[in-house]
Design an enzyme around this catalytic site. Structure first.
Site, mmCIF file in Angstrom:
data_model
loop_
_atom_site.group_PDB
_atom_site.id
_atom_site.type_symbol
_atom_site.label_atom_id
_atom_site.label_comp_id
_atom_site.label_asym_id
_atom_site.label_seq_id
_atom_site.Cartn_x
_atom_site.Cartn_y
_atom_site.Cartn_z
ATOM 1 N N CYS A 163 0.804 -1.223 0.000
ATOM 2 C CA CYS A 163 0.000 0.000 0.000
ATOM 3 C C CYS A 163 0.835 1.270 0.000
ATOM 4 O O CYS A 163 0.296 2.372 -0.125
ATOM 5 C CB CYS A 163 -0.945 -0.004 1.191
ATOM 6 S SG CYS A 163 -1.904 -1.522 1.318
ATOM 7 N N HIS A 303 -3.324 7.919 5.522
ATOM 8 C CA HIS A 303 -3.470 6.580 4.957
ATOM 9 C C HIS A 303 -4.894 6.091 5.223
ATOM 10 O O HIS A 303 -5.546 5.563 4.330
ATOM 11 C CB HIS A 303 -2.430 5.639 5.577
ATOM 12 C CG HIS A 303 -2.362 4.305 4.915
ATOM 13 N ND1 HIS A 303 -2.213 4.163 3.555
ATOM 14 C CD2 HIS A 303 -2.442 3.043 5.426
ATOM 15 C CE1 HIS A 303 -2.185 2.872 3.248
ATOM 16 N NE2 HIS A 303 -2.326 2.179 4.359
ATOM 17 N N GLU A 314 -2.242 5.311 13.215
ATOM 18 C CA GLU A 314 -1.859 6.496 12.446
ATOM 19 C C GLU A 314 -2.163 7.768 13.248
ATOM 20 O O GLU A 314 -1.365 8.719 13.255
ATOM 21 C CB GLU A 314 -2.576 6.535 11.099
ATOM 22 C CG GLU A 314 -2.139 7.719 10.247
ATOM 23 C CD GLU A 314 -2.682 7.698 8.827
ATOM 24 O OE1 GLU A 314 -2.186 8.486 7.993
ATOM 25 O OE2 GLU A 314 -3.609 6.897 8.541
ATOM 26 N N LYS A 335 -9.895 7.757 1.073
ATOM 27 C CA LYS A 335 -10.323 6.358 0.906
ATOM 28 C C LYS A 335 -11.775 6.163 1.339
ATOM 29 O O LYS A 335 -12.395 5.169 0.976
ATOM 30 C CB LYS A 335 -9.410 5.415 1.697
ATOM 31 C CG LYS A 335 -7.988 5.307 1.162
ATOM 32 C CD LYS A 335 -7.165 4.309 1.973
ATOM 33 C CE LYS A 335 -5.745 4.158 1.437
ATOM 34 N NZ LYS A 335 -4.899 5.323 1.728
ATOM 35 N N HIS A 340 -9.729 1.636 -1.042
ATOM 36 C CA HIS A 340 -8.269 1.519 -0.925
ATOM 37 C C HIS A 340 -7.699 0.917 -2.203
ATOM 38 O O HIS A 340 -7.920 -0.260 -2.501
ATOM 39 C CB HIS A 340 -7.937 0.640 0.271
ATOM 40 C CG HIS A 340 -6.490 0.619 0.651
ATOM 41 N ND1 HIS A 340 -5.498 1.202 -0.112
ATOM 42 C CD2 HIS A 340 -5.858 0.077 1.731
ATOM 43 C CE1 HIS A 340 -4.339 1.020 0.466
ATOM 44 N NE2 HIS A 340 -4.518 0.343 1.590
ATOM 45 N N PHE A 399 1.615 -3.284 4.011
ATOM 46 C CA PHE A 399 1.888 -4.577 4.633
ATOM 47 C C PHE A 399 3.396 -4.805 4.625
ATOM 48 O O PHE A 399 4.096 -4.444 3.685
ATOM 49 C CB PHE A 399 1.208 -5.710 3.855
ATOM 50 C CG PHE A 399 -0.250 -5.918 4.194
ATOM 51 C CD1 PHE A 399 -0.929 -5.109 5.082
ATOM 52 C CD2 PHE A 399 -0.955 -6.978 3.617
ATOM 53 C CE1 PHE A 399 -2.254 -5.320 5.387
ATOM 54 C CE2 PHE A 399 -2.284 -7.195 3.913
ATOM 55 C CZ PHE A 399 -2.946 -6.370 4.802
#
Length: 413
Positions: A163, A303, A314, A335, A340, A399
């Site tokens: 991502c 994010h 976050e 998002k 996403h 990830f």
């Protein structure tokens, strides 16, 4: 002396619209692009909603034969690049091809091609597999095809960091120009993961929302009742140029990229570090390179995936870096509208960050109904905000604990 790097063009293929104007109108209006999956019947999956690309007609960009030999992720990448070149008023022959390159990544590459080849293998045997399978499937062919179409003979590579891919790609292209290794770069990410295998794999990881009865409400970053992210597809591309050369050709300058931070959590293959340390260090690194203080950042494009852990951690990382200013800076997750886009998320959000600097409109986090006590910042709930913006931070965390952060600011000529 390091070169200054500016954004002179953007191109976008997204769930809320294709092309800069349609995309930006939808994003600033708080429109959701999340729907029940139409590409195949998702009835057997725990998550049945997605951000499928809207308003994209391959025949506008490719003839039928060419389109057949391009996986959707490559189609999106080439089309977005073409729109970005047009937006930047750049044509082949205007720039030195040896001084022009591309860094465009993808998290999953040609899943559609891979699944089609596997079905052919199982049904008809290996001799029936298309010779185009490999060049349609591998992730680096987004950058490769863009270089061929636009005659880019300089630095060319594909970054794969889940991502964080799109943001890493823009950051590395920024550094290439800053070091003087190229004068113009195409940068971003492309993704087409909405396939039976792609959806099933993310369902198996239990990362996706199961709010199937209300697709438009399914992505709800930082909100108390969030239950997972919404898988999505598309591409965001930026044209980056050396400021001196952009000014020489009288290019329109959207924003300047001034900082890039990248770190690793070294913690877990899918979960973020619970302290937010890696994310915080990436944010601080981007601020340090940009040479600005946290108080000078007016907006953070988070994010903000709509997962329980990411949004909380976050938020914690933002507080670590921004301290008291964390409660004053605007933070939102687009998002909530697009879903996403995985490896393309940073590319799309780079486009958002660029347009926020240019237009002074901060997009909202939609579906923000109930406050989470662990997420207590100003997430620009449900409606966009108009204000002058000096600097924007864009966060991407992948990830494997791979973190990337960019700082975009109003250019000073």
């Amino acid at each position: 002396m390091p070169h200054r790097v500016v954004v002179t063009g953007v191109g976008i293929v997204s769930p809320v619209g294709t092309g800069k104007e349609a995309f930006w109108k939808a994003i600033t209006s708080g429109e959701s692009g999340i729907r029940r999956i139409a590409k195949f019947d998702p009835a057997m999956y725990s998550s049945q909603v997605a951000g499928e690309v809207s308003g994209f007609d391959p025949s506008v960009f490719f003839d039928a034969k060419e389109a057949r030999h391009l996986d959707p992720f490559c189609q999106y990448a080439i089309a977005a690049a073409e729109m970005a070149f047009e937006d930047a008023n750049l044509k082949v022959g205007v720039y030195d091809p040896v001084q022009a390159g591309a860094v465009v990544g993808s998290g999953t590459g040609g899943l559609t091609t891979m699944e089609n080849a596997l079905r052919t293998l199982m049904a008809e045997g290996p001799r029936r597999i298309s010779p185009f399978t490999v060049p349609m499937m591998i992730e680096n062919l987004a950058a490769g095809n863009i270089s061929i179409k636009f005659n880019l003979k300089g630095p060319n590579m594909c970054i794969i960091t889940a991502c964080a891919t799109g943001t890493h790609s823009i950051g590395e292209a920024f550094r290439i120009i800053k070091r003087g290794e190229a004068k113009m770069m195409v940068a971003g990410g492309a993704e087409a993961p909405i396939t039976p295998l792609g959806l099933g794999s993310f369902c198996a990881v239990k990362a996706l929302t199961s709010r199937n009865d209300m697709p438009e409400k399914a992505s709800r970053p930082f909100e108390k009742d969030r239950d997972g992210f919404v898988i999505a597809e598309g591409c965001g591309i930026l044209i980056l140029e050396n400021l001196e050369d952009a000014l020489k050709r009288n290019a329109s300058v959207y924003a300047e990229i001034s900082g890039y931070g990248l770190t690793a959590d070294a913690f877990h293959i899918t979960a973020p570090d619970e302290t937010g340390d890696g994310a915080a260090r990436a944010m601080q690194g981007a601020l340090d390179e940009a040479g600005i203080q946290p108080e000078e950042v007016d907006y953070i494009n988070a994010h903000g995936t709509s997962t329980l852990y990411n949004d909380r951690i976050e938020t914690l990382a933002i507080k670590t870096v921004f301290k008291d200013h964390a409660y004053k800076v605007k933070v939102s997750s687009t998002k909530s509208m697009t879903g996403h886009l995985l490896g393309a998320a940073g590319g799309l959000e780079g486009v958002v960050s660029t347009l926020v600097v240019k237009d002074g409109i901060i997009p909202p986090t939609i579906n923000y109904d109930n406050k989470d006590p662990d997420c207590d910042l100003d997430y620009v709930p449900n409606k966009s905000v108009k204000q002058d913006v000096r600097a924007v931070m864009s966060n991407s965390f992948g990830f494997g604990g791979q973190n990337a952060v960019l700082v975009f600011k109003k250019p000073e000529m």
